[in-house]
Each structure stands twice: as structure tokens, then as C-alpha cells.
Design a protein around this motif. Structure first.
Motif, PDB file in Angstrom:
ATOM      1  N   LYS A 160      62.714 -31.926   7.501  1.00 42.30           N
ATOM      2  CA  LYS A 160      62.133 -31.268   8.658  1.00 42.30           C
ATOM      3  C   LYS A 160      60.575 -30.597   8.392  1.00 42.30           C
ATOM      4  CE  LYS A 160      62.362 -29.089  12.765  1.00 42.30           C
ATOM      5  NZ  LYS A 160      62.299 -29.983  13.766  1.00 42.30           N
ATOM      6  N   ALA A 161      60.084 -31.277   9.130  1.00 42.86           N
ATOM      7  CA  ALA A 161      58.518 -30.937   9.062  1.00 42.86           C
ATOM      8  C   ALA A 161      58.424 -29.318   9.381  1.00 42.86           C
ATOM      9  CB  ALA A 161      57.458 -31.825  10.050  1.00 42.86           C
ATOM     10  N   GLY A 162      57.487 -28.774   8.703  1.00 38.36           N
ATOM     11  CA  GLY A 162      57.463 -27.167   8.936  1.00 38.36           C
ATOM     12  C   GLY A 162      58.511 -26.305   8.215  1.00 38.36           C
ATOM     13  N   PHE A 163      59.114 -26.748   7.810  1.00 31.58           N
ATOM     14  CA  PHE A 163      60.187 -25.888   6.781  1.00 31.58           C
ATOM     15  C   PHE A 163      60.023 -26.035   5.312  1.00 31.58           C
ATOM     16  CE2 PHE A 163      65.086 -25.192   5.162  1.00 31.58           C
ATOM     17  CZ  PHE A 163      64.658 -23.892   4.999  1.00 31.58           C
ATOM     18  N   ARG A 164      59.222 -24.907   4.851  1.00 31.33           N
ATOM     19  CA  ARG A 164      58.791 -24.910   3.528  1.00 31.33           C
ATOM     20  C   ARG A 164      59.596 -24.319   2.692  1.00 31.33           C
ATOM     21  NH1 ARG A 164      52.278 -23.612   4.301  1.00 31.33           N
ATOM     22  NH2 ARG A 164      51.779 -25.400   5.638  1.00 31.33           N
ATOM     23  N   TYR A 165      60.303 -22.977   3.081  1.00 29.52           N
ATOM     24  CA  TYR A 165      60.946 -22.091   2.123  1.00 29.52           C
ATOM     25  C   TYR A 165      61.892 -21.183   3.099  1.00 29.52           C
ATOM     26  CZ  TYR A 165      57.988 -18.274   3.914  1.00 29.52           C
ATOM     27  OH  TYR A 165      57.045 -17.310   4.365  1.00 29.52           O
ATOM     28  N   PHE A 166      62.666 -20.309   2.116  1.00 32.78           N
ATOM     29  CA  PHE A 166      63.743 -19.450   2.998  1.00 32.78           C
ATOM     30  C   PHE A 166      63.580 -18.273   2.237  1.00 32.78           C
ATOM     31  CE2 PHE A 166      68.217 -18.460   4.245  1.00 32.78           C
ATOM     32  CZ  PHE A 166      67.816 -17.460   5.142  1.00 32.78           C
ATOM     33  N   GLU A 204      67.120  -7.972   3.804  1.00 31.31           N
ATOM     34  CA  GLU A 204      66.923  -8.011   5.326  1.00 31.31           C
ATOM     35  C   GLU A 204      67.894  -9.155   5.916  1.00 31.31           C
ATOM     36  OE1 GLU A 204      63.132  -7.966   6.628  1.00 31.31           O
ATOM     37  OE2 GLU A 204      62.457  -6.202   5.522  1.00 31.31           O
ATOM     38  N   TYR A 205      68.506 -10.110   4.979  1.00 30.16           N
ATOM     39  CA  TYR A 205      68.936 -11.204   5.533  1.00 30.16           C
ATOM     40  C   TYR A 205      70.608 -10.814   5.217  1.00 30.16           C
ATOM     41  CZ  TYR A 205      70.994 -15.862   5.497  1.00 30.16           C
ATOM     42  OH  TYR A 205      71.940 -17.002   5.789  1.00 30.16           O
ATOM     43  N   ALA A 206      71.302 -10.905   6.456  1.00 25.42           N
ATOM     44  CA  ALA A 206      72.865 -10.493   6.490  1.00 25.42           C
ATOM     45  C   ALA A 206      73.605 -11.329   5.481  1.00 25.42           C
ATOM     46  CB  ALA A 206      73.124 -10.905   7.972  1.00 25.42           C
ATOM     47  N   ARG A 207      73.146 -12.362   4.949  1.00 27.99           N
ATOM     48  CA  ARG A 207      74.099 -12.959   4.120  1.00 27.99           C
ATOM     49  C   ARG A 207      73.597 -13.019   2.729  1.00 27.99           C
ATOM     50  NH1 ARG A 207      76.623 -18.130   7.214  1.00 27.99           N
ATOM     51  NH2 ARG A 207      78.848 -17.342   7.768  1.00 27.99           N
ATOM     52  N   SER A 208      72.494 -12.361   2.494  1.00 32.86           N
ATOM     53  CA  SER A 208      71.851 -12.292   1.063  1.00 32.86           C
ATOM     54  C   SER A 208      72.995 -12.137  -0.162  1.00 32.86           C
ATOM     55  CB  SER A 208      70.991 -11.415   1.097  1.00 32.86           C
ATOM     56  OG  SER A 208      71.317  -9.959   1.126  1.00 32.86           O
ATOM     57  N   SER A 209      74.061 -11.077   0.037  1.00 28.64           N
ATOM     58  CA  SER A 209      74.797 -10.726  -0.872  1.00 28.64           C
ATOM     59  C   SER A 209      75.655 -12.036  -1.135  1.00 28.64           C
ATOM     60  CB  SER A 209      75.679  -9.482  -0.667  1.00 28.64           C
ATOM     61  OG  SER A 209      76.400  -9.812   0.640  1.00 28.64           O
ATOM     62  N   GLU A 210      76.351 -12.605  -0.383  1.00 29.64           N
ATOM     63  CA  GLU A 210      77.068 -14.073  -0.353  1.00 29.64           C
ATOM     64  C   GLU A 210      76.237 -15.072  -1.149  1.00 29.64           C
ATOM     65  OE1 GLU A 210      79.333 -15.032   3.430  1.00 29.64           O
ATOM     66  OE2 GLU A 210      78.152 -13.337   4.196  1.00 29.64           O
ATOM     67  N   MET A 211      74.976 -15.290  -0.725  1.00 26.21           N
ATOM     68  CA  MET A 211      74.119 -16.356  -1.524  1.00 26.21           C
ATOM     69  C   MET A 211      73.849 -15.825  -2.797  1.00 26.21           C
ATOM     70  SD  MET A 211      71.473 -17.666   1.081  1.00 26.21           S
ATOM     71  CE  MET A 211      71.845 -18.689   2.629  1.00 26.21           C
ATOM     72  N   LEU A 212      73.707 -14.525  -2.980  1.00 29.14           N
ATOM     73  CA  LEU A 212      73.434 -14.260  -4.209  1.00 29.14           C
ATOM     74  C   LEU A 212      74.522 -14.414  -5.547  1.00 29.14           C
ATOM     75  CD1 LEU A 212      70.927 -11.148  -3.567  1.00 29.14           C
ATOM     76  CD2 LEU A 212      70.350 -13.293  -4.619  1.00 29.14           C
ATOM     77  N   GLU A 218      73.995 -23.553   8.832  1.00 28.18           N
ATOM     78  CA  GLU A 218      74.493 -22.471   9.908  1.00 28.18           C
ATOM     79  C   GLU A 218      73.282 -21.702  10.487  1.00 28.18           C
ATOM     80  OE1 GLU A 218      79.087 -21.790   8.705  1.00 28.18           O
ATOM     81  OE2 GLU A 218      77.624 -20.307   7.960  1.00 28.18           O
ATOM     82  N   GLU A 219      72.077 -21.456   9.400  1.00 31.20           N
ATOM     83  CA  GLU A 219      71.158 -20.526   9.898  1.00 31.20           C
ATOM     84  C   GLU A 219      70.107 -21.547  10.093  1.00 31.20           C
ATOM     85  OE1 GLU A 219      70.750 -17.501   9.996  1.00 31.20           O
ATOM     86  OE2 GLU A 219      72.807 -17.082   9.503  1.00 31.20           O
ATOM     87  N   PHE A 220      69.922 -22.776  10.168  1.00 33.13           N
ATOM     88  CA  PHE A 220      69.035 -23.706  10.305  1.00 33.13           C
ATOM     89  C   PHE A 220      68.179 -23.404  11.600  1.00 33.13           C
ATOM     90  CE2 PHE A 220      66.978 -27.645   9.696  1.00 33.13           C
ATOM     91  CZ  PHE A 220      66.802 -28.315  10.861  1.00 33.13           C
ATOM     92  N   SER A 221      68.647 -23.271  12.841  1.00 30.73           N
ATOM     93  CA  SER A 221      67.694 -23.228  14.112  1.00 30.73           C
ATOM     94  C   SER A 221      66.981 -21.621  13.799  1.00 30.73           C
ATOM     95  CB  SER A 221      68.823 -22.913  15.267  1.00 30.73           C
ATOM     96  OG  SER A 221      69.543 -22.051  15.086  1.00 30.73           O
ATOM     97  N   ALA A 222      67.372 -20.955  13.075  1.00 31.73           N
ATOM     98  CA  ALA A 222      66.683 -19.699  12.998  1.00 31.73           C
ATOM     99  C   ALA A 222      65.652 -19.552  11.946  1.00 31.73           C
ATOM    100  CB  ALA A 222      67.796 -18.358  12.431  1.00 31.73           C
ATOM    101  N   ILE A 223      65.705 -20.635  10.960  1.00 34.66           N
ATOM    102  CA  ILE A 223      64.812 -20.457   9.915  1.00 34.66           C
ATOM    103  C   ILE A 223      63.729 -21.722   9.665  1.00 34.66           C
ATOM    104  CG2 ILE A 223      66.669 -19.476   8.215  1.00 34.66           C
ATOM    105  CD1 ILE A 223      66.937 -21.960   7.070  1.00 34.66           C
ATOM    106  N   VAL A 224      63.880 -22.366  10.760  1.00 40.60           N
ATOM    107  CA  VAL A 224      62.843 -23.626  10.764  1.00 40.60           C
ATOM    108  C   VAL A 224      61.965 -23.406  12.042  1.00 40.60           C
ATOM    109  CG1 VAL A 224      62.620 -25.944  10.882  1.00 40.60           C
ATOM    110  CG2 VAL A 224      64.742 -25.047   9.734  1.00 40.60           C
ATOM    111  N   PRO A 225      60.624 -23.241  11.793  1.00 38.36           N
ATOM    112  CA  PRO A 225      59.527 -23.362  12.911  1.00 38.36           C
ATOM    113  C   PRO A 225      59.512 -24.446  13.326  1.00 38.36           C
ATOM    114  CG  PRO A 225      58.560 -23.123  10.738  1.00 38.36           C
ATOM    115  CD  PRO A 225      60.085 -22.979  10.206  1.00 38.36           C
ATOM    116  N   GLU A 226      59.348 -24.567  14.557  1.00 38.18           N
ATOM    117  CA  GLU A 226      59.497 -25.883  15.392  1.00 38.18           C
ATOM    118  C   GLU A 226      57.973 -26.484  15.469  1.00 38.18           C
ATOM    119  OE1 GLU A 226      62.123 -27.778  16.100  1.00 38.18           O
ATOM    120  OE2 GLU A 226      63.523 -26.470  15.207  1.00 38.18           O
ATOM    121  N   LYS A 227      57.063 -25.622  15.489  1.00 42.08           N
ATOM    122  CA  LYS A 227      55.725 -26.066  15.859  1.00 42.08           C
ATOM    123  C   LYS A 227      54.619 -26.130  14.666  1.00 42.08           C
ATOM    124  CE  LYS A 227      56.373 -25.326  20.832  1.00 42.08           C
ATOM    125  NZ  LYS A 227      56.194 -24.600  22.054  1.00 42.08           N
TER     126      LYS A 227
END
Length: 333
Positions: free
Chosen positions: A126-132, A137-145, A179-188
Motif C-alpha cells: 500500500k502506497a503511503g503506509f510507512r509505519y504503525f 494511546e493505541y487500544a490494542r497495544s497491550s495485546e500486541m506487546l 482489522e485496523e487497516f483503514s484507520a492506519i493507512v493514509p490514502e493520499k
């Protein structure tokens, strides 16, 4: 498995040459102390692998293009495929982190399958998606960590079935990403700016010609822009100037040569000339400005086995300016 990198090898296009894992298990776990690296930071590079960095102690900054992301203990960052990035500590803080570097084909193999197209390409391509950024502040941070911690521990201990545990953890992480894709990827936003591409080409020119009396005119001409535009691209994409990058790269190469010159056959005068300095006095001045010690002191730390001491490797930040000698012509970088 536990691995501690020292120098990050990269090819002519700053693509990392190091192989992470192997064909069957394309993943490696690194426990990194930034201050133990040659110059106190991870140099600019990119790779086909995906990368997850988890800060275990202190603070660090991850520079990606014209963005600076501050990471504190307990934060993590996912860096997408083929994205130029660098990492360094902040101030006097320690800068320790665990790096999970893996090829996306770990999920579904190396063939172009339906599952690759369905689950991988939407994120890695996906063009524009460099990092996350993964922080409190991210709700699922504890689960990912928790997944990252389980993965790292399994590889450190080589627990029974650690390869399966690793794949399970990464698959669950990837589901969260989807699941978070649409929120984390800038489109333009383009995946890589023109400034980044120009800066990368300029860096390539510098690293090929650092032994020569390189001028700003030559660097700008190499990337077909004006001198002011060349400086602007460096500042925007790499947070430094062409001159500062040239000086740091020359000192980096000098430190490599000193380490390799185990029989101490090269004088510092010869070394200075080899890495592009006209005088040994200016070489000594810049060396100390960047590494916090003279070439003689640096060689002594190698002999004493203390070359990774924090006092020898102070924070090396791109914002710090190397003082230019009054004798350096204005048209020199």
C-alpha cells in the motif's frame, strides 16, 4: 535466536545486505543497545523484510523520511517493507530495543498465492503506509506487546516449537493490522517523497566518493538539482546537511579501518587522507566531535577491549552540528 548486530551492511542503494534467518525460517530477533553500535545509532537503510522494534529501556527516535517518531520504554513501531529508516537514542537516555525482522513470506511461503494477495499485499504494497506506532494511546497495544514478548522469549530460549509459536504470534499480530487497516493507512500520500529519493541518490554519491574532495556543487549536480534544493532534500528527508553526512560517513569509515587494522600499520596521517581529509589535525577534530574521543583514544579502547563503553560513544544525533574549520572553502561540503 539472540543476535547482536554491530555494523549494518548495506549495498549501493542503502538496501541492507544482511540475511535475516534463512529460507525456511526467514526471521531474526536482535537485542540492540544503540550506544554499543559504531556511532551510537542505526544508519539509514531499508530492506525487503518487515520490522517491529520494541523499546526495552530508555528513549529513541525513529526517523522515517521527513518524520521523527519518539519511542519510549514499552512502545513499539512496525516499519513496512522497503522503507528508509534510522534509529538513535535521545539525549543521555539509554536506547535499548528488541528488533523482530522477518520476511513477509514467513506467512504463506515464497510463491504468489491467493492468500498473499488477500492478506499481505493490502498492507505491504500500500502506497503511503510507512509505519504503525504502537503505544499506550493505541487500544490494542497491550495485546500486541504481549505477542511480541511471547515471540521474543520463545526464540531466545529456543522453546519446543518456537518456530510455530513465532508464526502464531505474527499471524495474530497481522490480523490486528488488517482489522485496523483503514484507520492506519493514509490514502493520499506517496510512499516515498521526491526529497527522499533525491536524498538517497545524494547519499549514494557521497558514499561512493567520500575519499575525494567532494563539493556541494558536485553532490547537487549528481542528483540534478540546485545546491539549495540539495540541502533542502537532505534536511527534510535525513534531518541533516550534506556536509554533516559526509563528515559522519568519513569518520564511520575511519572507525571501520581502525578496527580492521589490527597490526596498526596505518598512521593516522595516512588514515586521514584515505577517508578524505586534507590534514590530520582536522581529521582528529572531527573524529573527536563525532565519537567523543581522538583516534588514538579510540584505538586504545579497542586494545583494552572497552570500545563499546558509553563514555566513548555519546549520543550521535543528526541535529548536532560539526563545527567547520575556518579554512574550509565555502563551496566545500
Amino acid at each position: 535466536m539472540r543476535t547482536k548486530p554491530t555494523v549494518l551492511p548495506a549495498d549501493d542503494y542503502l538496501k541492507e545486505k544482511k540475511t535475516h534467518g534463512n529460507l525456511e525460517y526467514p526471521i531474526a530477533i536482535y537485542h540492540v543497545d544503540l550506544r554499543s553500535l559504531y556511532m551510537g545509532f542505526v544508519r539509514w537503510h531499508w530492506h525487503e523484510e518487515l520490522e517491529i522494534d520494541i523499546v526495552t529501556q530508555g528513549k529513541m527516535e525513529c526517523l522515517i523520511g521527513d518524520e521523527t517518531i519518539l519511542l519510549e520504554t514499552g512502545d513499539a513501531i512496525y516499519i513496512n517493507q522497503n522503507i528508509m529508516h534510522t534509529l538513535h537514542p535521545v539525549g543521555e537516555e539509554p536506547g535499548k530495543f528488541d528488533a523482530i525482522v522477518f520476511h513477509p513470506m514467513l506467512f504463506f511461503g515464497y510463491s504468489k498465492t491467493y492468500l498473499n494477495a488477500k492478506y499481505l499485499t493490502p498492507i505491504t504494497g500500500k502506497a503511503g503506509f510507512r509505519y504503525f506506532l504502537i503505544n499506550k494511546e493505541y487500544a490494542r497495544s497491550s495485546e500486541m506487546l504481549a505477542l511480541f514478548d511471547e515471540l521474543v522469549r520463545a526464540n531466545d530460549t529456543a522453546a519446543t516449537g518456537y518456530e510455530l509459536i513465532t508464526k502464531s504470534c505474527l499471524c495474530r499480530f497481522w490480523v490486528y493490522m488488517l482489522e485496523e487497516f483503514s484507520a492506519i493507512v493514509p490514502e493520499k500520500k506517496e510512499s516515498r517523497s521526491l526529497s527522499e529519493l533525491r536524498a538517497q541518490d545524494a547519499v549514494l554519491f557521497i558514499e561512493r566518493h567520500y575519499q575525494e574532495p567532494v563539493t556541494l556543487d558536485e553532490i547537487a549536480a549528481a542528483i540534478h538539482v540546485s545546491k539549495s534544493e540539495c540541502c533542502r532534500c537532505f534536511k527534510k528527508a535525513l534531518h541533516t546537511t550534506p556536509f554533516e553526512y559526509l563528515m559522519r560517513y568519513r569518520i564511520f569509515m575511519a572507525s571501520v579501518i581502525i578496527r580492521q587494522d589490527v597490526h596498526k600499520q596505518m598512521s593516522f596521517s595516512e588514515l586521514a587522507t584515505t577517508v578524505g581529509f586534507n590534514t590530520v589535525s582536522y581529521f582528529n577534530k572531527v573524529f573527536k566531535s563525532i565519537l567523543g574521543c581522538t583516534p588514538t583514544e579510540y584505538r586504545k579502547t579497542l586494545r583494552d577491549g572497552s570500545a563499546q563503553d558509553v563514555s566513548v560513544f555519546p549520543s550521535v544525533l543528526y541535529e548536532e552540528h560539526i563545527s567547520m574549520s575556518d579554512s574550509i572553502p565555502q563551496d566545500m561540503v
